[in-house]
Design a protein around this motif. Structure first.
Motif, PDB file in Angstrom:
ATOM      1  N   MET A  84       0.686  -1.306   0.187  1.00  0.00           N
ATOM      2  CA  MET A  84      -0.083   0.025  -0.094  1.00  0.00           C
ATOM      3  C   MET A  84       0.857   1.388  -0.059  1.00  0.00           C
ATOM      4  SD  MET A  84      -2.988  -0.789  -0.297  1.00  0.00           S
ATOM      5  CE  MET A  84      -3.934   0.443  -0.057  1.00  0.00           C
ATOM      6  N   GLU A  85       0.853   1.930  -1.148  1.00  0.00           N
ATOM      7  CA  GLU A  85       1.226   3.390  -1.043  1.00  0.00           C
ATOM      8  C   GLU A  85       0.423   4.542  -0.946  1.00  0.00           C
ATOM      9  OE1 GLU A  85       4.579   3.618  -1.206  1.00  0.00           O
ATOM     10  OE2 GLU A  85       5.594   1.789  -2.031  1.00  0.00           O
ATOM     11  N   PRO A  86       1.049   5.804  -0.870  1.00  0.00           N
ATOM     12  CA  PRO A  86      -0.159   6.737  -0.811  1.00  0.00           C
ATOM     13  C   PRO A  86      -0.657   6.930  -1.982  1.00  0.00           C
ATOM     14  CG  PRO A  86       2.038   7.382  -0.007  1.00  0.00           C
ATOM     15  CD  PRO A  86       2.171   6.036  -0.530  1.00  0.00           C
ATOM     16  N   ASP A  87      -0.578   6.422  -3.233  1.00  0.00           N
ATOM     17  CA  ASP A  87      -1.282   6.679  -4.444  1.00  0.00           C
ATOM     18  C   ASP A  87      -1.995   5.269  -4.637  1.00  0.00           C
ATOM     19  OD1 ASP A  87       0.977   5.206  -4.795  1.00  0.00           O
ATOM     20  OD2 ASP A  87       1.395   5.953  -6.741  1.00  0.00           O
ATOM     21  N   GLY A  88      -1.948   4.117  -3.772  1.00  0.00           N
ATOM     22  CA  GLY A  88      -2.864   3.168  -3.962  1.00  0.00           C
ATOM     23  C   GLY A  88      -1.871   1.784  -3.650  1.00  0.00           C
ATOM     24  N   GLU A  89      -2.668   0.636  -4.174  1.00  0.00           N
ATOM     25  CA  GLU A  89      -2.063  -0.554  -3.681  1.00  0.00           C
ATOM     26  C   GLU A  89      -0.875  -0.701  -5.283  1.00  0.00           C
ATOM     27  OE1 GLU A  89      -3.724  -4.171  -2.539  1.00  0.00           O
ATOM     28  OE2 GLU A  89      -3.373  -4.731  -4.353  1.00  0.00           O
ATOM     29  N   ARG A  90       0.074  -1.422  -4.894  1.00  0.00           N
ATOM     30  CA  ARG A  90       0.964  -1.726  -6.069  1.00  0.00           C
ATOM     31  C   ARG A  90       1.451  -3.213  -5.844  1.00  0.00           C
ATOM     32  NH1 ARG A  90       6.638  -0.603  -5.616  1.00  0.00           N
ATOM     33  NH2 ARG A  90       7.303  -0.017  -3.725  1.00  0.00           N
ATOM     34  N   LYS A  91       2.058  -3.900  -6.628  1.00  0.00           N
ATOM     35  CA  LYS A  91       2.751  -5.299  -6.483  1.00  0.00           C
ATOM     36  C   LYS A  91       4.175  -5.263  -6.719  1.00  0.00           C
ATOM     37  CE  LYS A  91      -1.483  -7.468  -8.195  1.00  0.00           C
ATOM     38  NZ  LYS A  91      -1.849  -8.388  -9.322  1.00  0.00           N
ATOM     39  N   VAL A  92       4.829  -5.628  -5.916  1.00  0.00           N
ATOM     40  CA  VAL A  92       6.512  -5.810  -5.767  1.00  0.00           C
ATOM     41  C   VAL A  92       6.705  -7.328  -6.163  1.00  0.00           C
ATOM     42  CG1 VAL A  92       8.410  -5.575  -4.364  1.00  0.00           C
ATOM     43  CG2 VAL A  92       6.610  -3.980  -4.050  1.00  0.00           C
ATOM     44  N   ASN A  93       7.288  -7.355  -7.274  1.00  0.00           N
ATOM     45  CA  ASN A  93       7.818  -8.734  -7.615  1.00  0.00           C
ATOM     46  C   ASN A  93       9.201  -8.758  -7.035  1.00  0.00           C
ATOM     47  OD1 ASN A  93       9.321 -10.618  -9.640  1.00  0.00           O
ATOM     48  ND2 ASN A  93       7.026 -11.073  -9.910  1.00  0.00           N
ATOM     49  N   ARG A  94       9.472 -10.112  -6.473  1.00  0.00           N
ATOM     50  CA  ARG A  94      10.982 -10.108  -5.725  1.00  0.00           C
ATOM     51  C   ARG A  94      11.132 -11.331  -5.725  1.00  0.00           C
ATOM     52  NH1 ARG A  94       9.922 -10.546   0.550  1.00  0.00           N
ATOM     53  NH2 ARG A  94       8.051 -11.860   0.369  1.00  0.00           N
ATOM     54  N   ALA A  95      12.545 -11.647  -5.743  1.00  0.00           N
ATOM     55  CA  ALA A  95      12.973 -13.240  -5.421  1.00  0.00           C
ATOM     56  C   ALA A  95      12.509 -13.637  -4.057  1.00  0.00           C
ATOM     57  CB  ALA A  95      14.697 -13.055  -5.456  1.00  0.00           C
ATOM     58  N   LEU A  96      12.394 -14.957  -4.046  1.00  0.00           N
ATOM     59  CA  LEU A  96      11.912 -15.707  -2.892  1.00  0.00           C
ATOM     60  C   LEU A  96      13.229 -16.465  -2.376  1.00  0.00           C
ATOM     61  CD1 LEU A  96       9.740 -16.489  -0.973  1.00  0.00           C
ATOM     62  CD2 LEU A  96       9.024 -18.205  -2.437  1.00  0.00           C
ATOM     63  N   THR A  97      13.832 -15.787  -1.396  1.00  0.00           N
ATOM     64  CA  THR A  97      14.904 -16.659  -0.879  1.00  0.00           C
ATOM     65  C   THR A  97      14.522 -17.192   0.389  1.00  0.00           C
ATOM     66  OG1 THR A  97      15.638 -14.730   0.450  1.00  0.00           O
ATOM     67  CG2 THR A  97      16.338 -14.632  -1.655  1.00  0.00           C
ATOM     68  N   VAL A  98      15.390 -18.034   0.791  1.00  0.00           N
ATOM     69  CA  VAL A  98      15.358 -18.788   2.245  1.00  0.00           C
ATOM     70  C   VAL A  98      15.144 -17.704   3.385  1.00  0.00           C
ATOM     71  CG1 VAL A  98      16.502 -20.081   4.047  1.00  0.00           C
ATOM     72  CG2 VAL A  98      17.011 -20.659   1.423  1.00  0.00           C
ATOM     73  N   ALA A  99      15.812 -16.545   3.400  1.00  0.00           N
ATOM     74  CA  ALA A  99      15.503 -15.602   4.375  1.00  0.00           C
ATOM     75  C   ALA A  99      14.075 -15.214   4.259  1.00  0.00           C
ATOM     76  CB  ALA A  99      16.437 -14.519   4.315  1.00  0.00           C
ATOM     77  N   ASP A 100      13.446 -14.843   3.116  1.00  0.00           N
ATOM     78  CA  ASP A 100      12.110 -14.523   3.180  1.00  0.00           C
ATOM     79  C   ASP A 100      11.158 -15.501   3.578  1.00  0.00           C
ATOM     80  OD1 ASP A 100      11.964 -12.069   1.204  1.00  0.00           O
ATOM     81  OD2 ASP A 100      13.125 -13.517   0.191  1.00  0.00           O
ATOM     82  N   TRP A 101      11.407 -16.878   3.445  1.00  0.00           N
ATOM     83  CA  TRP A 101      10.614 -17.615   3.972  1.00  0.00           C
ATOM     84  C   TRP A 101      10.816 -17.861   5.523  1.00  0.00           C
ATOM     85  CZ3 TRP A 101      13.117 -22.581   6.090  1.00  0.00           C
ATOM     86  CH2 TRP A 101      12.357 -23.632   6.639  1.00  0.00           C
ATOM     87  N   ALA A 102      12.229 -17.516   6.087  1.00  0.00           N
ATOM     88  CA  ALA A 102      12.506 -17.623   7.567  1.00  0.00           C
ATOM     89  C   ALA A 102      11.818 -16.314   8.131  1.00  0.00           C
ATOM     90  CB  ALA A 102      13.916 -17.320   7.822  1.00  0.00           C
ATOM     91  N   LEU A 103      11.376 -15.436   7.396  1.00  0.00           N
ATOM     92  CA  LEU A 103      10.573 -14.202   8.230  1.00  0.00           C
ATOM     93  C   LEU A 103       9.346 -14.659   8.765  1.00  0.00           C
ATOM     94  CD1 LEU A 103      10.770 -11.218   5.644  1.00  0.00           C
ATOM     95  CD2 LEU A 103      11.143 -11.139   8.185  1.00  0.00           C
TER      96      LEU A 103
END
Length: 807
Positions: free
Chosen positions: A634-653
């Motif tokens: 959610m940004e001030p100007d509305g919703e946007r999508k962030v496409n990112r690499a899914l790493t082991v650290a993302d899973w550990a979050l």
């Protein structure tokens, strides 16, 4: 027999434990054995321990099967049925001496066809219960009949009796079972129903959270709700055995969950035990055992049919021998022979006593008649064992906390026999069991071979003497070896050494070793042996690394492991939710994240297909270093999508155990030295020295933050990346597939070559690196939008003359 009588065990032991009165249990010889019958946990009722129940919404269901496969307590038994089977089963339940349903029986076939047509035309899924469907089918059929008032009234009375046992039975028309069946054969579509065993359900919420189609919702537990679920579940048990074979599709791993449509396969592990809600280890054991059951059950049934065929042949052969041998010319002498049978019932073996010296003089072989009788008795004993339920597997439960639910007295959830082994003793126990079972099978199959030879008149005393010692493993044909129930060793990864695993994989016997991995990764300086990778180096054992987050891959891999009698290693990620700090309902999502992030990738290696090598096909984006996923921000100007690499650290979050490994800050405070973890790992070690790796995270409101990653977790992520690279190299995929590269890479125009052009791969690497530095890889949508804004804000005004209109 009373030792394994579940009824006696429930009344004398389990009931008292269930009522928290174990001290009232009687001291008797049965308890002194410390043995438990099969499935003693099944009668235990969890209803008083819940306040809510999952409710199936058939209008949303697509029949993917994740719910019934992931349920740790086997509480969601599925069934696929056609209207004819539904009506036939309901009539059998409703029919009685005072209710013959004669009138309804005459139109039952027409009623079933009408119901099938209604469902086929019901694209909106309006008929969600069996009662509503049959009621509509009856009214439409009645409109086509010319009946007087009394005949119609009699039919309506019969219909009311028919609808009673299934009035609220939920039904779903799904693409997987109905639409596909109709396309293959008109009238071949099947309806799906999913029951709820209220005695087993622990309201863990795995079915609600893991359903991709929102086909489950929570409902308050009320007496009426429980009673309705129990009626529907009871009706499901009346349905005939379902053959899952037509619903298995080659090349589609997801369809392997349909093996659980067979009731006996699904209930190879019962609920009511001490497993925690959402226990990943129990789901893993359930799926492994279900796969074994689905393979061994048809083999045993085919062998039981073969035993019956041989027994019938021997019976006819004995009958012929006796008819030829016994001639009753002297009834007094025949009566004397009968008297020598001690006034008891005469069996086939006793008939040889009727053959006297005169009969032997006529060429009757009394010795052969005795051999045939003994063979017949042996085959009948074998057939009886298979008919009453021969064990499909023998379990060895290695010492470990992860399996504490499996052997908690007096709640035994297993339908197959098992034995507990102390730490380090699993290999020896498994070898001893496999030797004993092989010896017994060798004697049984020797009797079968003798019977076949006797029926062909090719067996003599020497053959009986030679085969009396049985057959060893090498003398058995592949089809005969396949009858040996596998010995399944279940052990936790944390306490099992590679030396123990290697010992289990040595030799030709079908010992399946299932390693339950509760963590997937550990942080340096701690280390944990990667058994599946080490097993690949042996090159002669079947190796499967899988996860409860992909039930189809797990079940299909075990089925392939059983295709040929040989040792196999199955390493399953079965998360320990308590240790990881993950909510029970998130078990499946957490398990999926392990292979999606490369923490524990999925792979299969079959030594029978060395040319095919390693299969990584079920991993997302198998040609890339990392898979990718979108974050909604959610940004001030509305919703946007962030496409990112899914790493082991993302899973550990998402895990409480890794919370100290992150420092979450606002994006503006990340610093100039911050780099996305995937980009940081792509740098040389010297170039990383002053940089800080991070991953993105959102809060409950969808605001985007930066989570700095600790050095130990970054090192663990890099170690997983090396493992993934090694697997890809072994599987023959060393660089990203073209289809997996960013679209901008393929669309970027090549520069005019004033000097020799660089290689295409170098072009791709340069383009991807430039896009990464600009932020494209992290968020291509935001990058494109920002570029448009820049161009709009800095667009130069066109030069015009007074006589020239602006363009």
């Amino acid at each position: 027999p009373p030792l394994f009588d579940r009824g006696r065990f429930w009344h004398s032991v389990s009931f008292l434990y269930d009522r928290a009165r174990p001290e009232d249990a009687l001291i008797d010889p049965f308890l002194a054995t410390a043995l438990m019958p099969a499935a003693t946990s099944a009668p235990r009722d969890m209803t008083r321990h819940r306040r809510r129940l999952p409710q199936w919404l058939p209008e949303n269901c697509t029949g993917c099967g994740l719910c019934w496969a992931l349920c740790p307590d086997s509480a969601l038994p599925p069934a696929v049925i056609d209207p004819a089977t539904l009506i036939g089963t309901a009539m059998a339940a409703a029919r009685g001496p005072d209710r013959p349903l004669t009138q309804l029986a005459r139109i039952a076939d027409h009623l079933a066809k009408q119901a099938q047509r209604i469902v086929a035309a019901d694209g909106l899924g309006r008929y969600r219960t069996a009662g509503a469907l049959l009621g509509e089918a009856f009214e439409r059929l009645l409109a086509k009949l010319t009946l007087d008032g009394d005949a119609e009234a009699a039919l309506r009375v019969d219909l009311a009796a028919l609808r009673a046992p299934l009035e609220d039975l939920p039904l779903a028309r799904t693409e997987a079972f109905f639409d596909r069946g109709e396309r293959e054969c008109k009238g071949g579509g099947k309806l799906l129903t999913i029951g709820l065993n209220t005695a087993s359900c622990k309201a863990c919420g795995v079915c609600v959270e893991s359903c991709p189609d929102a086909a489950f919702a929570w409902t308050a537990q009320k007496p009426a709700t429980v009673d309705q679920a129990r009626r529907n579940w009871g009706f499901q048990h009346r349905l005939p055995e379902i053959d899952p074979a037509p619903h298995l599709r080659a090349g589609e791993a997801a369809s392997e969950v349909n093996r659980l449509l067979a009731d006996g396969v699904y209930h190879c592990l019962s609920g009511g035990d001490g497993a925690r809600p959402g226990d990943g280890s129990k789901t893993a054991v359930h799926l492994v055992l279900a796969a074994v059951e689905s393979v061994m059950r048809p083999r045993h049934r085919a062998h039981a049919a073969r035993l019956a065929e041989l027994a019938d042949g021997l019976r006819a052969k004995i009958q012929g021998q006796v008819s030829a041998a016994v001639t009753i010319n002297d009834f007094e002498e025949f009566a004397a022979r009968l008297g020598r049978l001690d006034q008891r019932a005469a069996g086939p073996a006793d008939l040889t006593a009727l053959v006297g010296d005169e009969d032997a003089a006529r060429g009757v072989d009394a010795a052969r008649l005795a051999r045939l009788s003994r063979l017949l008795a042996e085959l009948e004993r074998q057939r009886q064992r298979y008919a009453t339920g021969r064990a499909r597997a023998m379990l060895v439960l290695a010492d470990g906390e992860v399996l504490r639910w499996s052997g908690t007295y007096p709640d035994n959830p297993h339908a197959n026999p098992w034995i507990g082994a102390s730490r380090g003793a699993a290999a020896g126990t498994a070898r001893g069991l496999i030797e004993g079972m092989t010896e017994r099978l060798g004697h049984e199959l020797a009797a079968c071979r003798l019977a076949a030879a006797e029926l062909a008149d090719r067996a003599g005393p020497a053959d009986h003497q030679r085969l009396a010692e049985g057959l060893n493993w090498d003398e058995l044909e592949p089809a005969e070896q396949a009858l040996l129930p596998p010995v399944l060793v279940i052990a936790p990864r944390a306490t099992t050494t590679w030396a123990e695993v290697a010992e289990l994989l040595a030799g030709p016997a079908p010992i399946l070793t299932a390693i339950l991995d509760a963590e997937a990764i550990v942080l340096p300086p701690a280390s944990c042996e990667h058994h599946a990778l080490l097993a690949l180096d042996l090159a002669d054992a079947f190796v499967l690394q899988t996860s409860v987050g992909h039930p189809g891959h797990l079940i299909g891999g075990v089925v392939e492991a059983l295709a040929a009698p040989r040792p196999a290693l199955i390493q399953v990620f079965a998360p320990d939710l308590e240790a990881s700090g993950v909510a029970p309902e998130k078990m499946a999502e957490h398990a999926r994240g392990a292979f999606e992030s490369r923490a524990l990738p999925l792979f299969r290696y079959d030594p029978r297909e060395p040319a095919a090598g390693l299969s990584l096909a079920e991993n997302p984006a198998p040609g890339n270093d990392w898979s990718r996923r979108e974050l909604r921000v959610m940004e001030p100007d509305g919703e946007r999508k962030v496409n990112r690499a899914l790493t082991v650290a993302d899973w550990a979050l998402g895990q409480e155990r890794f919370r100290p490994q992150f420092e979450i800050v606002a994006r503006g405070r990340a610093g100039e030295q911050a780099r996305p973890l995937a980009d940081w790992l792509a740098l040389a070690p010297d170039a990383r020295r002053d940089l800080t790796p991070y991953v993105h995270v959102t809060d409950a409101a969808g605001r985007l933050f930066v989570a700095r990653v600790s050095a130990p977790l970054a090192a663990a992520t890099e170690a997983c990346q090396r493992v993934w690279t090694r697997l890809r190299q072994r599987a023959g995929a060393t660089r990203p597939a073209a289809a997996d590269r960013p679209a901008a890479t393929a669309a970027a125009p090549a520069p005019e070559p004033t000097t020799p052009a660089p290689a295409p791969d170098e072009h791709a690497r340069l383009t991807e690196r430039l896009l990464e530095l600009c932020g494209y890889r992290e968020d291509p949508d935001f990058f494109n939008r920002s570029l448009r804004r820049y161009l709009e804000q800095h667009r130069p005004e066109p030069e015009t003359t007074p006589d020239e209109p602006a363009r």
